[in-house]
Design a protein around this motif. Structure first.
Motif, short mmCIF file in Angstrom:
data_model
loop_
_atom_site.label_atom_id
_atom_site.label_comp_id
_atom_site.label_asym_id
_atom_site.label_seq_id
_atom_site.Cartn_x
_atom_site.Cartn_y
_atom_site.Cartn_z
N THR A 238 0.83 -1.21 0.00
CA THR A 238 0.00 0.00 0.00
C THR A 238 0.87 1.25 0.00
OG1 THR A 238 -0.22 -0.13 2.42
CG2 THR A 238 -2.01 -1.06 1.09
N ALA A 239 1.97 1.22 0.71
CA ALA A 239 2.89 2.36 0.68
C ALA A 239 3.44 2.56 -0.72
CB ALA A 239 4.03 2.15 1.68
N ALA A 240 3.82 1.46 -1.39
CA ALA A 240 4.36 1.56 -2.75
C ALA A 240 3.30 2.09 -3.72
CB ALA A 240 4.87 0.20 -3.21
N LEU A 241 2.06 1.63 -3.57
CA LEU A 241 0.99 2.11 -4.44
C LEU A 241 0.78 3.61 -4.27
CD1 LEU A 241 -1.59 -0.79 -3.92
CD2 LEU A 241 -0.46 -0.23 -6.09
N CYS A 242 0.78 4.08 -3.03
CA CYS A 242 0.63 5.52 -2.78
C CYS A 242 1.78 6.31 -3.38
CB CYS A 242 0.55 5.77 -1.27
SG CYS A 242 -0.93 5.14 -0.46
N VAL A 243 3.00 5.81 -3.19
CA VAL A 243 4.18 6.50 -3.75
C VAL A 243 4.09 6.55 -5.26
CG1 VAL A 243 6.67 6.32 -4.07
CG2 VAL A 243 5.68 6.01 -1.79
N LEU A 244 3.65 5.45 -5.88
CA LEU A 244 3.53 5.43 -7.34
C LEU A 244 2.49 6.41 -7.84
CD1 LEU A 244 3.92 1.67 -8.31
CD2 LEU A 244 5.51 3.53 -8.73
N LEU A 245 1.41 6.62 -7.07
CA LEU A 245 0.44 7.65 -7.46
C LEU A 245 1.11 9.03 -7.45
CD1 LEU A 245 -2.80 6.60 -5.50
CD2 LEU A 245 -2.38 6.39 -7.96
N VAL A 246 1.94 9.28 -6.45
CA VAL A 246 2.66 10.56 -6.40
C VAL A 246 3.62 10.68 -7.58
CG1 VAL A 246 4.25 11.98 -5.06
CG2 VAL A 246 2.45 10.70 -3.88
N VAL A 247 4.37 9.61 -7.84
CA VAL A 247 5.33 9.62 -8.95
C VAL A 247 4.61 9.82 -10.27
CG1 VAL A 247 6.97 8.20 -10.25
CG2 VAL A 247 7.05 8.24 -7.74
N TYR A 248 3.55 9.05 -10.48
CA TYR A 248 2.77 9.16 -11.71
C TYR A 248 2.26 10.58 -11.91
CZ TYR A 248 -1.38 9.08 -14.64
OH TYR A 248 -2.32 9.39 -15.57
N GLY A 249 1.63 11.12 -10.90
CA GLY A 249 1.02 12.44 -11.02
C GLY A 249 2.03 13.55 -11.24
N CYS A 250 3.13 13.51 -10.49
CA CYS A 250 4.16 14.54 -10.65
C CYS A 250 4.83 14.44 -12.02
CB CYS A 250 5.20 14.42 -9.54
SG CYS A 250 4.61 14.93 -7.91
N ARG A 251 5.09 13.22 -12.48
CA ARG A 251 5.71 13.06 -13.79
C ARG A 251 4.80 13.57 -14.89
NH1 ARG A 251 6.03 11.18 -18.55
NH2 ARG A 251 3.85 10.55 -18.37
N LEU A 252 3.52 13.17 -14.84
CA LEU A 252 2.58 13.58 -15.87
C LEU A 252 2.35 15.09 -15.83
CD1 LEU A 252 0.60 12.91 -18.14
CD2 LEU A 252 -1.14 12.49 -16.39
N GLY A 253 2.09 15.61 -14.65
CA GLY A 253 1.86 17.04 -14.53
C GLY A 253 3.07 17.86 -14.96
N GLY A 254 4.26 17.41 -14.55
CA GLY A 254 5.47 18.12 -14.94
C GLY A 254 5.72 18.06 -16.43
N PHE A 255 5.48 16.90 -17.02
CA PHE A 255 5.66 16.75 -18.47
C PHE A 255 4.70 17.65 -19.24
CE2 PHE A 255 4.24 14.70 -22.41
CZ PHE A 255 5.44 14.66 -23.12
N LEU A 256 3.44 17.66 -18.83
CA LEU A 256 2.45 18.49 -19.53
C LEU A 256 2.76 19.97 -19.37
CD1 LEU A 256 -0.83 16.58 -18.58
CD2 LEU A 256 0.33 16.57 -20.80
N LEU A 257 3.21 20.37 -18.19
CA LEU A 257 3.55 21.77 -17.97
C LEU A 257 4.73 22.18 -18.83
CD1 LEU A 257 3.05 24.36 -16.36
CD2 LEU A 257 4.59 23.47 -14.59
N ALA A 258 5.77 21.33 -18.89
CA ALA A 258 6.94 21.65 -19.71
C ALA A 258 6.57 21.70 -21.18
CB ALA A 258 8.03 20.61 -19.45
N ARG A 259 5.74 20.75 -21.63
CA ARG A 259 5.36 20.73 -23.04
C ARG A 259 4.53 21.95 -23.40
NH1 ARG A 259 2.11 15.64 -25.53
NH2 ARG A 259 0.49 16.42 -24.12
N GLU A 260 3.65 22.34 -22.52
CA GLU A 260 2.81 23.50 -22.80
C GLU A 260 3.66 24.78 -22.91
OE1 GLU A 260 -0.68 25.81 -20.42
OE2 GLU A 260 -1.01 23.70 -20.87
#
Length: 285
Positions: A65-87
């Motif tokens: 459960t800790a790993a799943l929560c961390v992966l949600l953070v990693v997923y969200g930060c990576r996606l949000g950061g990528f979209l922000l940089a691309r924009e």
């Protein structure tokens, strides 16, 4: 579903409210950073042993459960950061978004509010399997009060890792390719597997999250929340593939290399003879 679901919904609503500044952010930056914020909130709830069900204190982190929560953070930060940089860096991306998605200038306030709350609810549903594994009182490891790390938890975690890795590789591959070949379609690396490997990675990520909750969900409404989250995001990804196919056909349809690529490379599902979804008008994305 209880207090915990309301917390994740409130977190998603708070973060995705940035869409009131720019309409597309409800489903882009607001999406990625909402998922990251929910993951962080679940970590806090688990670490604190928060009382999130009517039965009393039931929170607690196991390794998965800790790993799943961390992966949600990693997923969200990576996606949000990528979209922000691309924009910020890609003028062609900004132009495409202006053509294909409303800028919000003509959208009535009630419609914006409905979009905002619908998005927040979707993000809470998508992440709900992790919440239910973290908090449900059946199938417990008595030492922690959270659902045990069983086959569904480990399988979901593995699929989620594969999905995040594939989406990350696909985004990096296309960005690097477009720097050297700005006027050519990307057909290298994982783009030889399917034409939309980033969307495939997205589907795999949320399939992993969904699977992780199979042995943790309790009751009709928890299953509804999990199923709605997974089905809607999968539908949206197929819709995104349709939108991309239409745009690429418009841009590259006269290129025989592209026509050959499109005719022999599946649109989204590897090794499946599904090469086009352009005519499926019920898909959106």
């Amino acid at each position: 579903m209880g207090f915990g679901f309301l917390v994740t919904f409130a977190v998603a609503a708070a973060v995705s409210a940035i869409g009131f500044r720019k309409f597309v952010w409800f489903i882009s930056l607001g999406y990625g950073f909402s998922v990251a914020a929910i993951g962080a909130a679940l970590l806090v709830m688990g670490a604190a042993g928060a009382s999130v069900t009517a039965g009393g204190p039931t929170g607690g982190l196991t390794p998965v459960t800790a790993a799943l929560c961390v992966l949600l953070v990693v997923y969200g930060c990576r996606l949000g950061g990528f979209l922000l940089a691309r924009e910020r860096r890609s003028a062609s991306y900004r132009d495409a978004m202006r053509r294909e998605i409303k800028d919000g200038s003509g959208v009535p306030v009630p419609a914006k509010i409905a979009t905002w709350l619908s998005c927040a609810l979707l993000y809470a549903c998508e992440t709900s399997p992790v919440l239910f594994r973290l908090t449900n009182a059946n199938g417990f490891d008595g030492a922690t009060g959270s659902a045990s790390d069983d086959w569904a938890a480990w399988t979901g975690l593995a699929v989620m890792i594969v999905g995040i890795a594939l989406e990350s590789v696909a985004d990096h591959t296309k960005s690097a390719f477009k720097k050297d070949h700005p006027r050519r379609f990307c057909d290298v690396g994982v783009y030889r597997l399917v034409r939309c490997p980033n969307y495939l990675g997205e589907v795999l990520t949320w399939t992993g999250v969904f699977v992780s909750g199979w042995t943790a969900a309790r009751g009709f409404w928890q299953w509804v929340a999990m199923a709605v989250g997974w089905l809607v995001i999968t539908w949206i990804m197929f819709g995104g593939a349709r939108r991309l196919e239409i745009r690429q056909t418009r841009n590259y349809g006269d290129d025989p290399d592209y026509r050959n690529y499109a005719a022999h490379t599946p649109i989204l599902i590897p090794f499946a003879p599904l090469y086009s979804v352009a005519k499926l008008k019920w898909l959106v994305g």
